[in-house]
Design a protein around this motif. Structure first.
Motif, PDB file in Angstrom:
ATOM      1  N   GLY A   9       0.831  -1.214   0.000  1.00  0.00           N
ATOM      2  CA  GLY A   9       0.000   0.000   0.000  1.00  0.00           C
ATOM      3  C   GLY A   9       0.861   1.257   0.000  1.00  0.00           C
ATOM      4  O   GLY A   9       0.577   2.233  -0.699  1.00  0.00           O
ATOM      5  N   LEU A  10       1.950   1.200   0.770  1.00  0.00           N
ATOM      6  CA  LEU A  10       2.880   2.341   0.837  1.00  0.00           C
ATOM      7  C   LEU A  10       3.498   2.606  -0.539  1.00  0.00           C
ATOM      8  O   LEU A  10       3.567   3.742  -1.005  1.00  0.00           O
ATOM      9  CB  LEU A  10       3.974   2.039   1.868  1.00  0.00           C
ATOM     10  CG  LEU A  10       5.093   3.059   2.019  1.00  0.00           C
ATOM     11  CD1 LEU A  10       4.584   4.365   2.599  1.00  0.00           C
ATOM     12  CD2 LEU A  10       6.208   2.516   2.906  1.00  0.00           C
ATOM     13  N   CYS A  11       3.913   1.504  -1.219  1.00  0.00           N
ATOM     14  CA  CYS A  11       4.551   1.650  -2.544  1.00  0.00           C
ATOM     15  C   CYS A  11       3.552   2.202  -3.567  1.00  0.00           C
ATOM     16  O   CYS A  11       3.874   3.099  -4.339  1.00  0.00           O
ATOM     17  CB  CYS A  11       5.115   0.321  -3.033  1.00  0.00           C
ATOM     18  SG  CYS A  11       6.522  -0.195  -2.054  1.00  0.00           S
ATOM     19  N   TYR A  12       2.324   1.663  -3.561  1.00  0.00           N
ATOM     20  CA  TYR A  12       1.312   2.175  -4.501  1.00  0.00           C
ATOM     21  C   TYR A  12       1.050   3.655  -4.244  1.00  0.00           C
ATOM     22  O   TYR A  12       0.942   4.460  -5.167  1.00  0.00           O
ATOM     23  CB  TYR A  12      -0.004   1.398  -4.354  1.00  0.00           C
ATOM     24  CG  TYR A  12       0.028  -0.005  -4.933  1.00  0.00           C
ATOM     25  CD1 TYR A  12       0.492  -0.228  -6.225  1.00  0.00           C
ATOM     26  CD2 TYR A  12      -0.419  -1.094  -4.194  1.00  0.00           C
ATOM     27  CE1 TYR A  12       0.514  -1.511  -6.764  1.00  0.00           C
ATOM     28  CE2 TYR A  12      -0.401  -2.383  -4.726  1.00  0.00           C
ATOM     29  CZ  TYR A  12       0.070  -2.578  -6.012  1.00  0.00           C
ATOM     30  OH  TYR A  12       0.091  -3.837  -6.551  1.00  0.00           O
ATOM     31  N   THR A  13       0.935   4.014  -2.955  1.00  0.00           N
ATOM     32  CA  THR A  13       0.610   5.405  -2.619  1.00  0.00           C
ATOM     33  C   THR A  13       1.751   6.334  -3.031  1.00  0.00           C
ATOM     34  O   THR A  13       1.519   7.402  -3.616  1.00  0.00           O
ATOM     35  CB  THR A  13       0.326   5.531  -1.108  1.00  0.00           C
ATOM     36  OG1 THR A  13      -0.723   4.632  -0.783  1.00  0.00           O
ATOM     37  CG2 THR A  13      -0.075   6.934  -0.721  1.00  0.00           C
ATOM     38  N   CYS A  14       2.991   5.910  -2.739  1.00  0.00           N
ATOM     39  CA  CYS A  14       4.138   6.768  -3.100  1.00  0.00           C
ATOM     40  C   CYS A  14       4.256   6.886  -4.616  1.00  0.00           C
ATOM     41  O   CYS A  14       4.497   7.981  -5.143  1.00  0.00           O
ATOM     42  CB  CYS A  14       5.433   6.203  -2.516  1.00  0.00           C
ATOM     43  SG  CYS A  14       5.536   6.419  -0.754  1.00  0.00           S
ATOM     44  N   THR A  15       4.046   5.765  -5.323  1.00  0.00           N
ATOM     45  CA  THR A  15       4.170   5.806  -6.791  1.00  0.00           C
ATOM     46  C   THR A  15       3.075   6.690  -7.387  1.00  0.00           C
ATOM     47  O   THR A  15       3.349   7.543  -8.239  1.00  0.00           O
ATOM     48  CB  THR A  15       4.091   4.371  -7.374  1.00  0.00           C
ATOM     49  OG1 THR A  15       5.049   3.568  -6.704  1.00  0.00           O
ATOM     50  CG2 THR A  15       4.370   4.354  -8.863  1.00  0.00           C
TER      51      THR A  15
END
Ligand SMILES: CC(C)=CCC/C(C)=C/CC/C(C)=C/COP(=O)(O)OP(=O)(O)O
Length: 257
Positions: A9-15
């Motif tokens: 979720g963190l990676c999707y949000t940052c991307t």
């Protein structure tokens, strides 16, 4: 986040956030090609130097912005996607034209810079609450000394580019310096608030107070002696301040808040 961070979720949000921010920054540079070409600080950017065409840049901005918003909507939530899209509009279509009209632009730009951490909170918690305001508040106030120093140091360049920063109306730098100091002072209680509201341990409150006191001392020297030397010192201080504050917040966060 809870004690276990949702890494995907963190990676999707940052991307997704990075993609929408890239779109916003590209649109800003498409709209400012002629102005940027007149400024030493920006004349070597891809658009004013002709390395990328405006059509190519506009197509990139549209596609990366749409893809980033869709990614946030599908993999985070609609609140995060809505915040990202609204922020893009605020940056590219309100802040950017305002830069050539009135120095209030810097306060509008500070809102733009404060939204991404709120977006992160919205992605993790699916809501925004009073607690979620500490980080955007820190980002908002921090941008004032940061951009005031830049506006003072690059005053002639901004004037040549046709931009109306506060330094344009304030050749002595006194007002510019006072705005910087005032906003450093506003940041002083934030560490304590984060602790009182149960977001972090007391360590963060201590570290934030130390860091903010350092930046406030830099801003005070700028007020007492508004010169390039004091402005540059405050600018460099602001560059160190933000990552240090973020590191403290990550290290001392209390989960599930
Ligand atoms: C999700 C999302 C849309 C995030 C956007 C984050 C973002 C673009 C923050 C930038 C804030 C800001 C005021 C930058 C200065 O722009 P400037 O035009 O004064 O800079 P310049 O003079 O270097 O062009």
């Amino acid at each position: 986040s809870g004690s276990i961070v949702d890494i995907a979720g963190l990676c999707y949000t940052c991307t997704g956030t990075m993609m929408v921010a890239a779109s916003a920054n590209t649109l800003n540079q498409v709209f400012e090609i002629k102005n940027d070409a007149k400024m030493r600080r920006t004349m070597r950017r891809p658009l004013p130097s002709g390395r990328i065409s405006p059509v190519h840049a506009a197509m990139w901005a549209t596609s990366v912005g749409a893809a980033g918003t869709t990614l946030l909507a599908c993999k985070a939530n609609y609140l995060a996607a809505g915040l990202a899209a609204s922020n893009l509009i605020l940056y590219a279509f309100v802040y950017t034209p305002l830069k050539q009209i009135h120095h209030v632009n810097t306060w509008v730009g500070a809102v733009v810079g404060a939204i991404p951490p709120l977006l992160g909170w919205a992605a993790a918690a699916s809501e925004v609450s009073l607690n979620s305001m500490i980080l955007p508040a820190a980002l908002y106030f921090w941008q004032l000394p940061h951009f005031m120093a830049l506006a003072y140091l690059c005053r002639d360049d901004y004037i040549a580019g046709g931009y109306r920063m506060l330094s344009f109306a304030d050749p002595s730098g006194k007002r510019t310096a006072w705005v910087s100091l005032r906003n450093c002072l506003y940041m002083l209680p934030l560490g304590l608030l984060a602790y009182n509201w149960g977001l972090t341990s007391g360590w963060f409150s201590f570290e934030a107070s130390l860091l903010t006191t350092g930046l406030t001392i830099g801003a005070s020297s700028f007020v007492l002696d508004p010169t390039h030397k004091s402005a540059r010192r405050m600018f460099h201080g602001s560059l160190l301040y933000l990552p240090a504050l973020m590191a403290g917040l990550i290290l001392h966060r209390l989960p599930n808040q």
